[in-house]
Structures are given as structure tokens and as C-alpha cells.
Write an enzyme that holds these catalytic residues in place. Sequence first.
Site, PDB file in Angstrom:
ATOM      1  N   GLU A  91     -63.637 -38.672   0.504  1.00 21.96           N
ATOM      2  CA  GLU A  91     -63.056 -37.158   0.101  1.00 21.96           C
ATOM      3  C   GLU A  91     -61.589 -37.066  -0.066  1.00 21.96           C
ATOM      4  O   GLU A  91     -60.998 -37.858   0.242  1.00 21.96           O
ATOM      5  CB  GLU A  91     -63.526 -36.300   0.978  1.00 21.96           C
ATOM      6  CG  GLU A  91     -64.939 -36.042   1.363  1.00 21.96           C
ATOM      7  CD  GLU A  91     -65.277 -34.999   2.401  1.00 21.96           C
ATOM      8  OE1 GLU A  91     -64.274 -34.354   2.976  1.00 21.96           O
ATOM      9  OE2 GLU A  91     -66.478 -34.774   2.538  1.00 21.96           O
ATOM     10  N   CYS A 330     -62.158 -30.908   5.926  1.00 27.43           N
ATOM     11  CA  CYS A 330     -62.361 -32.665   6.176  1.00 27.43           C
ATOM     12  C   CYS A 330     -63.727 -32.976   6.507  1.00 27.43           C
ATOM     13  O   CYS A 330     -64.214 -32.209   7.456  1.00 27.43           O
ATOM     14  CB  CYS A 330     -61.317 -33.202   7.030  1.00 27.43           C
ATOM     15  SG  CYS A 330     -61.702 -35.061   7.112  1.00 27.43           S
TER      16      CYS A 330
END
Length: 346
Positions: A91, A330
Site C-alpha cells: 500500500e 494503513c
Amino acid sequence: MPQDVLLGKSLPELTDWIETTGQPAYRGKQLYNWLYQKGIHDLSEITVFPKAWREQMGTYPVGRSQIHHQRTAPDGTRKYLLQLHDGLIIETVGIPTEKRLTVCVSSQVGCAMACDFCATGKSGFTRHLQAHEIIDQVLTVQTDFQQRVSHVVFMGMGEPLANLEQVLKSIQSLNQDIGIGQRSLTVSTVGVPDQIRALAQQNLQITLAVSLHAPNQALRESIIPTAVHYPIEALLDECREYVAITRRRLSFEYILLAGVNDLPDHAAELAKKLKGFQSHVNLIPYNPITEVPFQRPGKKRINVFKQILQDHKIAVSVRYSKGLEADAACGQLRSNLRRSAPATVK
């Protein structure tokens, strides 16, 4: 990656490499500019090079990833899932504000810290990222936004200090090759024994953000299982050494979990722990995820916690994560995609 890649190499290294391909040394500077300024994915894109060379070297690995999935929040935050050479997914988040563009980069595929409140920690650890895989994230965001990246925060997937060698290599390149000032780079850590001290010895001007999340060892262990190997007093001692060596102010990150670590007594205990520290506390209201039962405190509770710290002369601010609509906290987008059908590559 078993094969050598170009991204992450310095100008002298690229010049040496270009000469091994039969090109004159001055081509090294051209390659350097196309790699770091134009953000090429393929050597065949370098139109100033001879066509025959481009055809011959076009398949040589540059070290770039592919965008597997992208999502944009109403506030402009863009969340990327990047597919690496081995098919693994990481990510990256691009966070635009009026005068800056910040990239939140990952340093590992997954994470071994297993923090109870983190989606990435629930996925386990797969491998460290190489320096070029970190640099690539910044170039991807810079190209997508068509705007120069001004700040980079190592706050994505993974524990940066558990991958210190590659993180340091990427910091050097981000600074020297892409031109991002060291003071615009932030490394976040939950704490790895002796690694804060090792980072301090590098004589960098970066910002260190320590993810504390609790005012005492027992509570910290209950939400960060790996903290059992690193007592909070030992962590804070290393933090004091870091400040003494670098002369840089620390940031302490503190995720507020409703009913867990957000009580007035916790705030008072935290203030006592941090008394005399050259530091700033970032209070981060929790971003709820489906895997865990934690909740975000109400604004009144957050403000009371902040006020107690201020009353004890602790520098503090509240930081709300951007991009919640895009699952940009996150680990969230990657985790959500793993529960659903594979996304179309785009």
C-alpha cells in the site's frame, strides 16, 4: 529481486553501468534524469538514446511496480495498491494539501509487530522491501499527481527499523536523487531494540516518530504484543539518546482507543513519562477496521486528553487521518480487497 535493477542507483553507479552497455559516460546523466525526474518504467522510453540500444536493453529491469488498484477519497487523498515483481501487493498513500504533497510509504510486505489495532498487523509478515521498491512508491505518486512530492512519511505497511538497511538506502536516494530534504522525511517506529540508537548514529536530519500508544508497559503489551521484548523505559532511554545525538525533536504517536488508553489517568501518566522530553505528541483518533473491536473516542474525550497534556506543558496536537472514505488508513484497503474478489488491474 534476483536480477539487478536501476532504480536506487546513484549517478556514478548509473554512469558505470551505462558504459558496460557500450554507451559513452555522458549517457549516465541522461539515464539518471529519465529515471528519477521523468519516472520511466522501461528503458525503451528514453527517446534520446539510440533506437538500437533501446531495442536491445528495453527489457532490462528498471525496478518499477504496477498500480494494481487505486481509490480516491473526497478530500483528494489517493490510495494505491502496488503490485511488485513477485506479485505481492503493498500500500501507498498520496496525501495532497494546499502547499505540499506527502507520500506515506510502506517498508515491508505485511508486518511482524502484530499491533492489535492495525489491519496490516493482522496479515502477518511476508518480506522486507528493497530500497528501490520504496523509492518506486514515491515516483508512482509523483507521476500520478503530476506534482512534486514534498514530504515522505514511513508510516505505511511494516516496521521501518526492522528493515533499517534498505530504509536508509531509500532515504539517501529520496534525498540526493529525487531532491526531498531530509527534514521532510519522517520515519515511524513502534520500537525495535537498539535500532533507534543505530539510526541516531547515521547523523541524519530526518524526523523520528515513535509509536508509543500507551503510558505504561502493561497496557502497551496488551495492544502491542511485541512490546514484551522492549520495555517502555528502555524504549524511552533510546529516545533520549536519539535526541542527545541528533539534536532533533522527537514525535510521539499515540492512537486513542475508546476505553482502552484514552482515560484522564492515562493522559496524566503519559505527561509524567514525557516530562523533560524534547518532543511533540500526535494524538491520533483510531480509524475503525472490521477485523478488531476497537472504537474511536468521542471528541469530548479526545479534547480532555489533549488538555491534560497541555496542562502539563506537553506539546500536543490531534491528527485525524485523511482518506478514510478510501480505506486509506494503513492496511485497510489491502485487507478489504483480500476479502473480496480480485480487483481489475488498472
